[in-house]
Motif scaffolding. Structure first.
Motif, PDB file in Angstrom:
ATOM      1  N   LYS B  90       5.999   4.143 -15.592  1.00 36.94           N
ATOM      2  CA  LYS B  90       5.562   5.011 -16.362  1.00 36.94           C
ATOM      3  C   LYS B  90       5.012   4.427 -17.744  1.00 36.94           C
ATOM      4  CE  LYS B  90       7.299   9.722 -17.693  1.00 36.94           C
ATOM      5  NZ  LYS B  90       8.539  10.489 -17.628  1.00 36.94           N
ATOM      6  N   SER B  91       6.094   3.564 -18.138  1.00 39.83           N
ATOM      7  CA  SER B  91       5.507   2.797 -19.567  1.00 39.83           C
ATOM      8  C   SER B  91       4.384   2.012 -19.388  1.00 39.83           C
ATOM      9  CB  SER B  91       6.962   2.323 -20.194  1.00 39.83           C
ATOM     10  OG  SER B  91       6.860   0.953 -19.695  1.00 39.83           O
ATOM     11  N   ALA B  92       4.084   1.520 -18.219  1.00 44.40           N
ATOM     12  CA  ALA B  92       2.979   0.737 -18.190  1.00 44.40           C
ATOM     13  C   ALA B  92       1.730   1.384 -18.219  1.00 44.40           C
ATOM     14  CB  ALA B  92       3.197   0.049 -16.743  1.00 44.40           C
ATOM     15  N   GLY B  93       1.798   2.755 -17.895  1.00 47.13           N
ATOM     16  CA  GLY B  93       0.773   3.574 -18.065  1.00 47.13           C
ATOM     17  C   GLY B  93       0.465   3.811 -19.412  1.00 47.13           C
ATOM     18  N   GLN B  94       1.508   3.922 -20.232  1.00 42.38           N
ATOM     19  CA  GLN B  94       1.564   4.388 -21.703  1.00 42.38           C
ATOM     20  C   GLN B  94       1.045   3.065 -22.117  1.00 42.38           C
ATOM     21  OE1 GLN B  94       5.435   5.435 -22.731  1.00 42.38           O
ATOM     22  NE2 GLN B  94       5.134   7.564 -22.064  1.00 42.38           N
ATOM     23  N   LYS B  95       1.448   1.925 -22.069  1.00 44.51           N
ATOM     24  CA  LYS B  95       0.752   0.731 -22.587  1.00 44.51           C
ATOM     25  C   LYS B  95      -0.764   0.595 -22.389  1.00 44.51           C
ATOM     26  CE  LYS B  95       2.855  -3.123 -22.114  1.00 44.51           C
ATOM     27  NZ  LYS B  95       3.860  -4.200 -21.575  1.00 44.51           N
ATOM     28  N   ALA B  96      -1.055   1.157 -20.993  1.00 40.09           N
ATOM     29  CA  ALA B  96      -2.595   0.991 -20.568  1.00 40.09           C
ATOM     30  C   ALA B  96      -3.483   1.856 -21.559  1.00 40.09           C
ATOM     31  CB  ALA B  96      -2.913   1.268 -19.098  1.00 40.09           C
ATOM     32  N   GLY B  97      -2.730   3.024 -21.720  1.00 41.38           N
ATOM     33  CA  GLY B  97      -3.321   3.780 -22.528  1.00 41.38           C
ATOM     34  C   GLY B  97      -3.638   3.354 -24.216  1.00 41.38           C
ATOM     35  N   THR B  98      -2.470   2.864 -24.587  1.00 41.46           N
ATOM     36  CA  THR B  98      -2.384   2.431 -25.868  1.00 41.46           C
ATOM     37  C   THR B  98      -3.456   1.251 -26.133  1.00 41.46           C
ATOM     38  OG1 THR B  98      -0.082   2.416 -25.748  1.00 41.46           O
ATOM     39  CG2 THR B  98      -0.951   1.435 -27.871  1.00 41.46           C
ATOM     40  N   TRP B  99      -3.516   0.433 -24.822  1.00 36.74           N
ATOM     41  CA  TRP B  99      -4.576  -0.570 -24.825  1.00 36.74           C
ATOM     42  C   TRP B  99      -5.865  -0.272 -25.135  1.00 36.74           C
ATOM     43  CZ3 TRP B  99      -8.735  -2.385 -21.912  1.00 36.74           C
ATOM     44  CH2 TRP B  99      -8.948  -3.769 -22.019  1.00 36.74           C
ATOM     45  N   VAL B 100      -6.373   0.882 -24.297  1.00 32.43           N
ATOM     46  CA  VAL B 100      -7.523   1.332 -24.334  1.00 32.43           C
ATOM     47  C   VAL B 100      -8.003   1.939 -25.811  1.00 32.43           C
ATOM     48  CG1 VAL B 100      -9.185   3.187 -23.608  1.00 32.43           C
ATOM     49  CG2 VAL B 100      -7.944   2.211 -21.928  1.00 32.43           C
ATOM     50  N   ARG B 101      -6.870   2.541 -26.499  1.00 39.68           N
ATOM     51  CA  ARG B 101      -6.875   3.318 -27.577  1.00 39.68           C
ATOM     52  C   ARG B 101      -7.273   1.976 -28.548  1.00 39.68           C
ATOM     53  NH1 ARG B 101      -1.760   4.480 -30.548  1.00 39.68           N
ATOM     54  NH2 ARG B 101      -2.061   2.316 -30.820  1.00 39.68           N
ATOM     55  N   ASP B 102      -6.806   1.097 -28.592  1.00 38.37           N
ATOM     56  CA  ASP B 102      -6.867  -0.259 -29.226  1.00 38.37           C
ATOM     57  C   ASP B 102      -8.250  -0.803 -29.512  1.00 38.37           C
ATOM     58  OD1 ASP B 102      -4.379   0.384 -30.791  1.00 38.37           O
ATOM     59  OD2 ASP B 102      -3.319  -1.116 -29.801  1.00 38.37           O
ATOM     60  N   GLN B 103      -8.621  -0.888 -27.908  1.00 37.93           N
ATOM     61  CA  GLN B 103     -10.002  -1.706 -27.837  1.00 37.93           C
ATOM     62  C   GLN B 103     -11.058  -0.943 -27.983  1.00 37.93           C
ATOM     63  OE1 GLN B 103     -10.240  -5.044 -26.848  1.00 37.93           O
ATOM     64  NE2 GLN B 103      -7.921  -4.916 -27.095  1.00 37.93           N
ATOM     65  N   HIS B 104     -11.016   0.545 -27.939  1.00 37.09           N
ATOM     66  CA  HIS B 104     -12.065   1.313 -28.393  1.00 37.09           C
ATOM     67  C   HIS B 104     -11.730   2.351 -29.223  1.00 37.09           C
ATOM     68  CE1 HIS B 104     -14.359  -0.638 -25.120  1.00 37.09           C
ATOM     69  NE2 HIS B 104     -13.300  -0.619 -24.293  1.00 37.09           N
TER      70      HIS B 104
END
Lengths: 349, 699
Positions: B90-104
């Motif tokens: 679950k937290s990996a999903g959140q991390k992926a979301g954070t990554w997308v947010r920071d990249q774009h």
């Protein structure tokens, strides 16, 4: 063409072509795994399977049930002893696994029971109050008691509350599970007031009614003012206070032109101002020396009005507002009382 | 869907008083005759105080999975490993979301939160244009190490002036976090299940010698004490002992006054000195005297590190020394935190033999903390519960362990342990339970904590099944079977014990036991089919079915009338060259007799006779024949079956001397594919009179 005559199979003549099926077959031939030397001898010509038959994949569903998933939470919950507020702490949709009571919901068919709680969509649709049974409410009240102050002793009845605090202010707070804490509906302010609590004379009251119009409910004697035109609650509250104050003082002012109001402008029948009261006065005050002069006098002053006169006035008003047989009868009785009773006759004599 | 709650507020106001006053000018009748009403002042409360008060009414619910998981039997985790996997996924999903947010960050233009939540918004990109001192301070405040380094380097490139205070703050940040980013605060699952200590083993050097630290330190040397203290703390915290010692000596030479935190880490340094105990104790004493001479006020860290150092020394008089230390610090105004008690307990347990004083110390500490809400004040406090329960496990002290558990479950105390430590905590608790508790206590705590709070080890299950056997606990045995199966960690002995206990319990002459036969046999079928499936797929099976297990399974299948599975099991045993136990076969035949299934009985006799003839002694064969003849005498079989059985045994007796290949080939003919379904007892179909349709239609 009616709905009933609609053909059941509109594409009966056509055969569907499944590209996927062909692709599957090609994939089967291409993969070495699918070729089983035991089942096909080398001499035997391999058959082209238009519709491939699954032979090897006989996995029983039971074998996958190694992880027993069926032990139910309800088995661990003793309805009498369970700490229900911990099991169901907040509002949520129905969960058959957590509710240790048999519940049924659904349309009743003849000789059948309604559906039980498992996988029951009807139960999930309706809002439930499992999060606030009486025990929970009691516990929560106990928890927030420390923030409360004692209620003033003097205000021991509803009437006293109304007497000392006649104005009621209603606002709403909204709580979302959303990133924002704002809600536009929270700005609306409603104030309520019983008109008996503010001093108004006949004229002021009449004018007040004209100003507030349908905001006044005469059944409960309540004035309701709702303000929502400002963006903030504080502004709306101030505006409501201003409206009430302005209406009140405006109703007490008497303009010059208000004296020009005639009988035709009256919105209701007032016996004292009308010809009936004048006629009564002329009859009561009649004396032989006035013979031949006008019988219409001014009305009787308030201290000369006797109870039977007022009864007559009420009866006249009733007849004028809506004529009924009972009204007429009452009017007759009242008139007889005033004009022909022994008392009246005796007085005259 | 957003859930919306609307709270209506209604209050009464006395604002109308001024109307009354105005009216009193004009009228004598409407004068207000009011008694004065005293309304108490509003009690002050914060914006979340009511929510916190409501939260106190909710306690931890062990009947279901934790709140972070789905409360659904098919989606909830049933053991520790699954729980870890689910929450990390679950937290990996959140991390992926954070990554997308920071990249774009250009995609996230809308601000839907009000008031704005800064941690949900993408941080502005760092480049040469916007790097300034304010940004650097903000990054230091948010403890974003790599960002802070980047900003600082950009500012250096542009040759911007940076104040010395800011440089010092950056140095402190780099020393505290060892120049690398920490797991972010919002990633709670990773923090819970990740490494417990960022600092790691103090004996190993983790220090990352970042060039920026050296350059910052050399430029800040003129400031005196502060940069020295920061670097000493960092070096000792991450185990760079040699460099730390050098720096301390340098500071002493230059007569630089160190602060109390630096002294705390100097005390911590003594743990990893290889010397005699007396010398080390003397060293700690000297440092404490030095602190006193420097006029510094000791803090909680000083107490914790000195207790930590002394408790590791293992002196015979350690109990007295530890208590003396605590008493002296109390005089100096330092109240010990729970971590101090934990370390004292750990020191008393020692490596070889526990100190006798522990038996007094442990219960008294737990008694004094009973019913208290504990707060973490020092990193060592997070290890308190773990150490206390370890001591209980060594001492095998059940009342203290139960007290410890109750303290742990009280209010929010369970937040003091992370995932790894809480597993160890519960393991120790169950160890004590399995050693010392009586059966009702064992069952009470087992039912409370399993499966949602903890997954016990197979060794504990072995004890549990043994206890069930001794106390004839029939009712809840299938539940324990299910719990063990879903615990995910198997052990051959435990599995064997479970099957043995299942056979014992289902064999009891009790109506409950007879009712339970069906349930247990279904579980047994699941287990058997699962193992078969694994073998078919050629997957490595860590615990394969053994001969003994198969015998027990046959017993269970026979009691639960699982005819088809009996056939599969016998064939499986034939493949593996296991010879079924005599008792198991007779159990099957008895069951066939009880449930009127003669076909099955004949099949079993024939199969056993043929398949197990090659590797079996002659005596066994005679036994089988005896059984067959017994069955034939009863009215159980009809004539056809009797003949079939007779011919079978005559054949086999005549061809008993012939080669086994014959029997195998005939066996393959007979049993390779059981086309006739004998899993259901054969019954003659009753003659049902067909209803006359015409009559019904007429009606």
């Amino acid at each position: 063409m009616s709905l009933l005559s609609f053909p059941k199979m509109p594409l009966k003549g056509f055969k569907p072509v499944r590209v996927q099926l062909v692709f599957n077959h090609v994939a089967r031939l291409a993969s070495s795994k699918s070729y089983d030397p035991k089942s096909h001898d080398e001499s035997e010509f391999r058959q082209l399977e238009i519709r491939p038959v699954r032979r090897d994949r006989k996995t029983s569903s039971k074998a996958r049930m190694m992880m027993p998933r069926d032990y139910k939470r309800t088995n661990n919950i003793d309805p009498d002893k369970a700490d229900w507020k911990s099991i169901w702490p907040g509002p949520r949709s129905f969960d058959p696994n957590s509710i240790p009571i048999p519940v049924r919901q659904g349309r009743l068919k003849p000789y059948r029971r309604a559906f039980d709680k498992y996988a029951n969509m009807e139960l999930m649709k309706i809002p439930s109050f499992f999060h606030i049974p009486p025990t929970t409410i009691k516990a929560q009240c106990e928890a927030i008691k420390s923030f409360c102050t004692p209620f003033p002793n003097q205000l021991n009845s509803k009437e006293k509350c109304e007497e000392h605090f006649p104005l009621t202010v209603i606002t709403n707070d909204y709580l979302h599970s959303a990133p924002t804490i704002r809600d536009p509906l929270a700005r609306i302010v409603t104030i309520k007031l019983k008109l008996k609590n503010i001093p108004l004379d006949e004229h002021a009251r009449d004018k007040f009614m004209r100003l507030v119009r349908d905001r006044y409910d005469d059944k409960t004697d309540t004035l309701t003012i709702v303000t929502d035109r400002c963006p903030l609650r504080k502004q709306n509250y101030d505006y409501a206070q201003y409206l009430l104050t302005a209406c009140f003082f405006e109703s007490w002012t008497v303009e010059d032109w208000e004296s020009e109001k005639t009988e035709a402008d009256m919105e209701k029948y007032i016996w004292e101002n009308n010809i009936s009261a004048k006629a009564l006065a002329s009859i009561v005050k009649w004396s032989p020396d006035k013979l031949g002069k006008s019988i219409f006098h001014d009305t009787l002053p308030a201290d000369e009005l006797k109870p039977e006169h007022l009864v007559l006035g009420a009866a006249v008003k009733k007849v004028i507002e809506g004529e009924t047989e009972e009204g007429i009868e009452e009017y007759k009785k009242a008139a007889m009382e005033v004009l022909l009773s022994k008392k009246a006759v005796g007085l005259k004599a | 869907m957003n859930s919306i709650t609307c709270a209506s507020k209604t209050y009464r106001s006395s604002n109308l008083q001024y109307f009354q006053l105005w009216w009193s000018k004009y009228s004598s009748t409407a004068a207000p005759s009011k008694e004065t009403i005293k309304i108490p002042n509003r009690k002050h409360r914060g914006p979340t105080d009511i929510l916190k008060a409501l939260e106190t009414t909710v306690s931890y619910d062990f009947t279901g999975p934790a709140y972070k998981f789905f409360d659904d039997p098919f989606l909830a985790p049933y053991n520790d490993r699954q729980a870890r996997m689910y929450s990390l996924a679950k937290s990996a999903g959140q991390k992926a979301g954070t990554w997308v947010r920071d990249q774009h960050p250009e995609l996230f233009t809308q601000v839907i939160s009000d008031p704005p939540v800064m941690s949900y918004m993408p941080s502005p990109p760092i480049n040469g244009d916007n790097a300034n001192e304010e940004m650097l301070l903000q990054k230091i405040h948010d403890s974003k190490v790599s960002d802070a380094i980047k900003v600082y380097e950009l500012m250096q490139e542009k040759k911007m002036d940076i104040r010395q205070e800011t440089q010092l703050a950056l140095l402190e940040l780099l020393c505290f976090y060892n120049c690398e980013d920490d797991t972010p605060m919002e990633n709670s699952a990773e923090r819970y299940y990740g490494h417990t200590s960022r600092q790691g083993d103090p004996t190993i050097n983790h220090w990352k010698n970042h060039p920026l630290v050296d350059s910052l330190f050399s430029s800040l040397k003129s400031l005196g004490s502060a940069p020295y203290c920061a670097l000493i703390c960092g070096l000792y915290m991450y185990g760079a002992k040699v460099e730390g010692d050098k720096l301390v000596e340098e500071a002493k030479e230059k007569k630089i006054k160190l602060d109390i935190n630096a002294y705390n880490f100097i005390i911590k340094r003594t743990i990893s000195i290889y010397d005699k105990v007396d010398v080390k104790w003397q060293l700690v004493q000297n440092i404490l005297k030095e602190i006193n001479a420097a006029g510094l006020k000791p803090n909680l860290g000083t107490l914790c590190y000195s207790i930590d150092a002394v408790s590791r020394m293992g002196m015979p008089q350690r109990y007295q020394i530890l208590l003396q230390l605590v008493a002296e610090f109390k005089k100096a105004g330092v109240t010990p935190s729970i971590g101090v008690y934990g370390m004292i307990a750990r020191g008393l347990v020692g490596r070889t033999r526990p100190d006798a004083n522990l038996a007094v110390f442990l219960p008294s500490i737990l008694e004094s903390l009973k019913g208290k809400e504990l707060v973490a004040e020092h990193p060592s406090d997070l290890l308190f519960f773990d150490w206390i329960l370890k001591c209980c496990a060594v001492m095998e002290d059940l009342p203290s362990a139960i007290n410890g558990l109750e303290l742990f479950l009280h209010s929010r105390n369970r937040e003091l342990l992370d995932g790894y430590r809480s597993t160890s905590f519960f393991n120790n608790f169950f160890h004590v339970l399995s050693k010392k508790a009586d059966f009702p206590t064992l069952i009470k705590y087992y039912n409370l904590l399993v499966p949602h709070a903890h997954t016990p080890s197979p060794l504990f299950y072995q004890v549990l099944f043994d206890a069930c056997d001794v106390h004839a606990e029939i009712k809840s045995f299938p539940t324990y079977w299910n719990h063990y199966m879903s615990s995910g960690s198997f052990n051959e002995e435990t599995l064997l014990k479970m099957l043995e206990v299942a056979v014992n319990l289902t064999g009891l002459p009790d109506p409950e036991a007879i009712e339970m036969r069906k349930v247990v046999s279904e579980s047994a079928v699941n287990l058997f089919l699962f193992k078969m499936e694994k073998e078919k797929d050629n997957v490595f099976v860590s615990i394969p079915l053994t001969h003994e297990m198969c015998d027990y399974l046959l017993h269970l299948f026979a009691r639960g009338c699982q005819w088809r599975t009996i056939q599969t099991c016998l064939k499986f045993m034939h493949e593996k060259d296991f010879i079924p136990d005599e008792k198991a076969v007779s159990e099957i035949l008895d069951s066939c007799y009880d449930h009127a299934n003669p076909n099955m009985a004949v099949w079993v006799l024939k199969f056993c006779n043929k398949s197990f003839s090659g590797m079996e002694s002659f005596g066994r064969k005679l036994e089988l024949r005896e059984v067959a003849s017994k069955i034939m005498k009863a009215d159980f079989l009809n004539d056809d079956l009797k003949k079939e059985l007779q011919s079978e045994f005559e054949d086999s007796s005549s061809s008993s001397d012939s080669s086994t290949s014959d029997s195998e080939s005939s066996d393959s003919d007979d049993f390779s594919d059981s086309e006739q379904d004998i899993s259901v007892p054969r019954k003659p179909k009753p003659d049902v009179v067909k209803p006359d349709i015409k009559k019904i239609v007429e009606k």
